[in-house]
Design an enzyme around this catalytic site. Structure first.
Site, mmCIF file in Angstrom:
data_model
loop_
_atom_site.group_PDB
_atom_site.id
_atom_site.type_symbol
_atom_site.label_atom_id
_atom_site.label_comp_id
_atom_site.label_asym_id
_atom_site.label_seq_id
_atom_site.Cartn_x
_atom_site.Cartn_y
_atom_site.Cartn_z
ATOM 1 N N LYS A 74 20.875 82.036 32.918
ATOM 2 C CA LYS A 74 20.124 80.886 32.752
ATOM 3 C C LYS A 74 19.143 80.532 33.430
ATOM 4 C CE LYS A 74 23.770 80.390 30.372
ATOM 5 N NZ LYS A 74 23.616 80.504 29.014
ATOM 6 N N GLU A 90 18.303 72.470 40.259
ATOM 7 C CA GLU A 90 18.014 71.702 39.099
ATOM 8 C C GLU A 90 18.162 70.346 39.513
ATOM 9 O OE1 GLU A 90 19.328 71.723 34.893
ATOM 10 O OE2 GLU A 90 19.045 74.194 34.855
ATOM 11 N N HIS A 150 33.665 70.071 29.920
ATOM 12 C CA HIS A 150 33.133 70.453 29.100
ATOM 13 C C HIS A 150 33.962 70.861 27.721
ATOM 14 C CE1 HIS A 150 30.298 69.814 32.295
ATOM 15 N NE2 HIS A 150 31.236 70.205 33.097
ATOM 16 N N ARG A 183 25.548 82.015 19.417
ATOM 17 C CA ARG A 183 26.934 82.538 17.942
ATOM 18 C C ARG A 183 27.003 81.244 17.009
ATOM 19 N NH1 ARG A 183 28.888 79.575 23.291
ATOM 20 N NH2 ARG A 183 29.245 78.101 22.587
#
Ligand code: MV4
Length: 512
Positions: free
Chosen positions: A116, A200, A235, A292
């Site tokens: 990330k 963040e 999630h 993907r």
């Protein structure tokens, strides 16, 4: 075009890829575990090879074995589907090194987006807006406090190797940072074998909007608009739609151009998705790129009128994308409900067993992408997502009405599923207004999952049903029909097996 493709997956996505291959005139090789010997993807493929026992670590995840099967059966390419080996750079590289084609992005692009922090650095250089924060991992708690104070609390600690919310911690004050950092690092190390964590700024109450991209080997990259994916729990997305009520044509063009820039920066080829947070002010921030085909790709297919899986195969075979960006304007509204073997009224506990009976919805604008049939055994070895019910209609309101209708046509007997839960969502006024954020579903879970009737009412209904069933079984066998005006017959008065009073007693014991 390839003559034969090996499909390194199972369930609905394996069938989805087989269907694309059949339409392209490409032969298919399925692989399966012992648990999937009778699965539909095994039957529908031209050939099928057993690759090991039920646990995916001993079957679907054995990259070297799958490559060996592809070589032995004369397949020229491998489609990984989603999950399993689809985002493992080492597998994409091993496929290529074996002289086969990986139907997905180059290993280098998977790697570039896998970290990330590296992905943030890469896309920032391409002018892509990311959430304010660092691109380097934190050294220690003091370092974290200094960084957090620079961006202002609350902040979010994220695993550099992460994705999917693992190793994430919201921190509201400096005093909470040392403990949060330690637990985020521990979780990241356990999940990814890498404890690097970065900071963040925390964005409160955004939507999750993602942009589909498609790229060929010749430098052509287009975006196919957005999917709204805010309706999620832990999630796991539950409902997706295209377009998003929060995205105007102007915002779509800007987010789309951003996604194309990110894909170009990564040297991307094939289908991919850029995930964004979209805040209440219409600001958007790149989160990560999924390298993907995604579960929810059908909603994009329906509003854009193309077959993404076919195009994955065609660009992997070297074809040139024949599209211009202006060819892609969303038409109508598409919505997808993920049908899972989970019990919403029981904390979404996985439900297992045999699907005794399956009746699928049909009619205008309905699509079923499933991996199950009557007789399928649903176990605990694989993901609980059984199928996707997808609808397409002229407007969002009509898509909701169509989804409601299709959900009501659907029958899955034998296991608990998310069907009834989806009906509740379709009926919810906030969902109908499109008034949803990534927090919406979890906030509304109590009302969306509470039992439809009190337990006593369910028991009474079961009792009444048992009485009627018994009445029907014994009718015409000499026993007088029991009507509402009859006096209560005494136990076994008619000599025709148990009286309905006996049945009632038995059923009431059974259901209590
Ligand atoms: C965030 C966020 C708020 N602020 N980053 C969750 C999984 C991972 N892909 C990124 N995630 C988030 N990152 C900042 N700076 C909120 C989430 C988030 C989320 C994002 C997309 C879809 C569902 C979500 C559910 C909870 C949190």
């Amino acid at each position: 075009m390839f003559e034969k493709i090996l499909i390194a997956n199972r369930g609905e996505i394996a069938l989805r890829v087989i269907r694309a291959c059949q339409e392209l005139g490409v032969k298919t090789v399925a692989v399966y575990s012992d648990a999937d010997a009778h699965a539909p993807h095994v039957r529908e493929a031209d050939e099928a090879v057993n690759v090991g026992p039920a646990p995916s670590s001993q079957s679907y995840l054995l990259g070297a074995r799958l490559i060996e099967v592809a070589l032995r059966t004369g397949a020229q390419a491998i489609h990984p589907g989603y999950g399993f080996l689809s985002e493992r750079a080492w597998f994409a590289r091993a496929v290529r090194d074996a002289g086969l084609v990986f139907i997905g992005p180059p290993a280098e692009a998977i790697e570039a987006m896998g970290s990330k922090t590296a992905a943030r650095q890469l896309v920032i250089a391409a002018g892509v807006p990311v959430v304010p924060g660092t691109t380097e991992s934190i050294r220690d708690a003091a370092d974290a406090i200094e960084i957090a104070e620079r961006f202002g609390f609350p902040v979010l600690l994220k695993a550099a190797a992460g994705g999917g919310g693992k190793g994430m911690r919201i921190v509201h004050a400096a005093a909470d940072l040392p403990d949060a950092l330690a637990s985020a690092q521990r979780e990241a190390r356990n999940a990814f074998g890498d404890d690097a964590v970065y900071v963040e700024k925390y964005i409160d109450g955004p939507r999750h909007v993602e942009i589909q991209v498609l790229a060929d080997m010749h430098g052509n990259v287009v975006h196919l608009g957005e999917r709204e994916c805010s309706v999620q729990r832990r999630h796991q997305k539950m409902i997706e739609e295209a377009p998003s009520v929060a995205v105007s044509p102007e915002l779509r063009a800007r987010m789309g151009a951003t996604a194309v820039a990110a894909a170009r920066a990564a040297g991307y080829v094939n289908a991919g998705t850029c995930e964004f947070l979209l805040d209440r002010d219409g600001q958007y921030y790149f989160l990560e790129m999924n390298t993907r085909i995604q579960v929810e790709h059908p909603v994009t297919e329906l509003v854009m009128g193309l077959d993404l899986v076919q195009w994955q195969i065609r660009v992997a075979a070297g074809e040139v994308l024949p599209f211009a960006q202006r060819d892609f304007v969303p038409r109508g509204w598409a919505m997808e409900c993920r049908i899972t073997s989970e019990d919403p009224s029981n904390g979404f506990l996985p439900s297992t067993g045999r699907i005794e009976y399956l009746h699928l919805p049909t009619g205008p604008g309905v699509r079923w992408d499933g991996g199950i049939e009557s007789g399928s055994e649903v176990g605990l070895h694989y993901d609980p997502m059984l199928a996707k019910l997808i609808v397409h209609a002229p407007t969002r309101a009509l898509a909701i009405a169509r989804m409601r209708r299709a959900l009501r046509e659907l029958t899955i007997d034998g296991i608990e599923t998310s069907r009834g839960f989806h009906l509740r969502v379709m009926d919810h006024p906030e969902f109908q207004r499109g008034d949803i954020t990534i927090q919406w579903l979890e906030q509304r879970l109590p009302e969306l999952t509470k039992p439809a009737m009190p337990r006593e009412a369910v028991q009474l209904a079961a009792l009444a049903a048992a009485l009627v069933a018994h009445e029907e079984r014994t009718a015409g066998r000499g026993a007088p029909a029991v009507t509402a005006t009859d006096p209560l017959p005494s136990a076994s008065a008619h000599g025709n097996g148990p009286s309905w009073r006996d049945v009632a007693r038995r059923e009431s014991l059974r259901s209590s």
